[in-house]
Every structure is written in structure tokens, then in C-alpha cells.
Design a protein around this motif. Structure first.
Motif, mmCIF file in Angstrom:
data_model
loop_
_atom_site.group_PDB
_atom_site.id
_atom_site.type_symbol
_atom_site.label_atom_id
_atom_site.label_comp_id
_atom_site.label_asym_id
_atom_site.label_seq_id
_atom_site.Cartn_x
_atom_site.Cartn_y
_atom_site.Cartn_z
ATOM 1 N N GLU A 20 46.457 57.313 3.136
ATOM 2 C CA GLU A 20 47.473 58.203 3.695
ATOM 3 C C GLU A 20 48.838 57.835 3.133
ATOM 4 N N ASP A 21 49.602 58.846 2.753
ATOM 5 C CA ASP A 21 50.958 58.593 2.237
ATOM 6 C C ASP A 21 51.983 59.460 2.958
ATOM 7 N N GLY A 22 51.594 60.037 4.100
ATOM 8 C CA GLY A 22 52.496 60.902 4.839
ATOM 9 C C GLY A 22 52.442 62.334 4.350
ATOM 10 N N GLY A 23 51.655 62.584 3.302
ATOM 11 C CA GLY A 23 51.519 63.929 2.761
ATOM 12 C C GLY A 23 50.055 64.290 2.640
ATOM 13 N N ALA A 24 49.668 64.750 1.453
ATOM 14 C CA ALA A 24 48.285 65.175 1.221
ATOM 15 C C ALA A 24 47.331 63.995 1.100
ATOM 16 N N GLY A 25 47.856 62.796 0.919
ATOM 17 C CA GLY A 25 47.016 61.612 0.745
ATOM 18 C C GLY A 25 46.871 61.269 -0.721
ATOM 19 N N LEU A 26 46.642 59.998 -0.992
ATOM 20 C CA LEU A 26 46.460 59.510 -2.365
ATOM 21 C C LEU A 26 45.006 59.143 -2.577
ATOM 22 N N ILE A 27 44.429 59.580 -3.688
ATOM 23 C CA ILE A 27 43.090 59.151 -4.067
ATOM 24 C C ILE A 27 43.258 58.198 -5.244
ATOM 25 N N LEU A 28 42.830 56.954 -5.048
ATOM 26 C CA LEU A 28 43.039 55.910 -6.043
ATOM 27 C C LEU A 28 41.708 55.347 -6.525
ATOM 28 N N GLN A 29 41.692 54.912 -7.791
ATOM 29 C CA GLN A 29 40.564 54.159 -8.318
ATOM 30 C C GLN A 29 40.651 52.757 -7.718
ATOM 31 N N VAL A 30 39.568 52.289 -7.131
ATOM 32 C CA VAL A 30 39.561 50.962 -6.503
ATOM 33 C C VAL A 30 38.358 50.165 -6.992
ATOM 34 N N ARG A 31 38.481 48.835 -6.934
ATOM 35 C CA ARG A 31 37.413 47.927 -7.353
ATOM 36 C C ARG A 31 37.259 46.816 -6.324
#
Length: 67
Positions: A20-31
Motif C-alpha cells: 500500500e502506498d496511499g494510492g493504487a498500491g505498488l507491485i514490486l519484484q521481491v526475493r
């Protein structure tokens, strides 16, 4: 930042999570760390960014709170 795994799994080579970033949300590559694995829906915490891989290292939310 805490987020939710949205890919089928996260391991040391592949995975995505939404934060969540207060907007649409962030989709991140994670490991995950070697030997660790998360499933879709697991809660994870961002630890650090690997610029070469353009991915973020994550640990489980419960592990983060026990540090």
C-alpha cells in the motif's frame, strides 16, 4: 513497509508482492532469503533493495516482529 505476496510463491529467484502506498498500491519484484519460501497471501516486510536485480529482499511479517 509491509505487503502481501500476490505471485503463486516467492523464493530467492522470483516473486511479486503488493504494498500500500496511499494510492493504487505498488507491485514490486521481491526475493526471499535462500531456503525461505512464501506463498500467495503471505505477509512480508521489505528489508533492502538489490539494484542489480531490481528486486527487494523480504522476510515474513512475523519474523520481522521477532527481531
Amino acid at each position: 513497509k509491509t505487503g502481501t505476496v500476490i505471485s503463486p510463491h516467492v523464493d530467492e529467484r522470483d516473486g511479486r508482492a503488493e504494498f500500500e502506498d496511499g494510492g493504487a498500491g505498488l507491485i514490486l519484484q521481491v526475493r526471499a532469503a535462500p531456503g525461505a519460501r512464501f506463498q500467495r497471501g503471505d505477509r512480508v516486510v521489505l528489508l533492502s533493495h538489490d539494484e542489480a536485480a531490481n528486486a527487494y529482499a523480504v522476510i515474513s511479517e512475523s519474523e520481522f516482529h521477532h527481531r
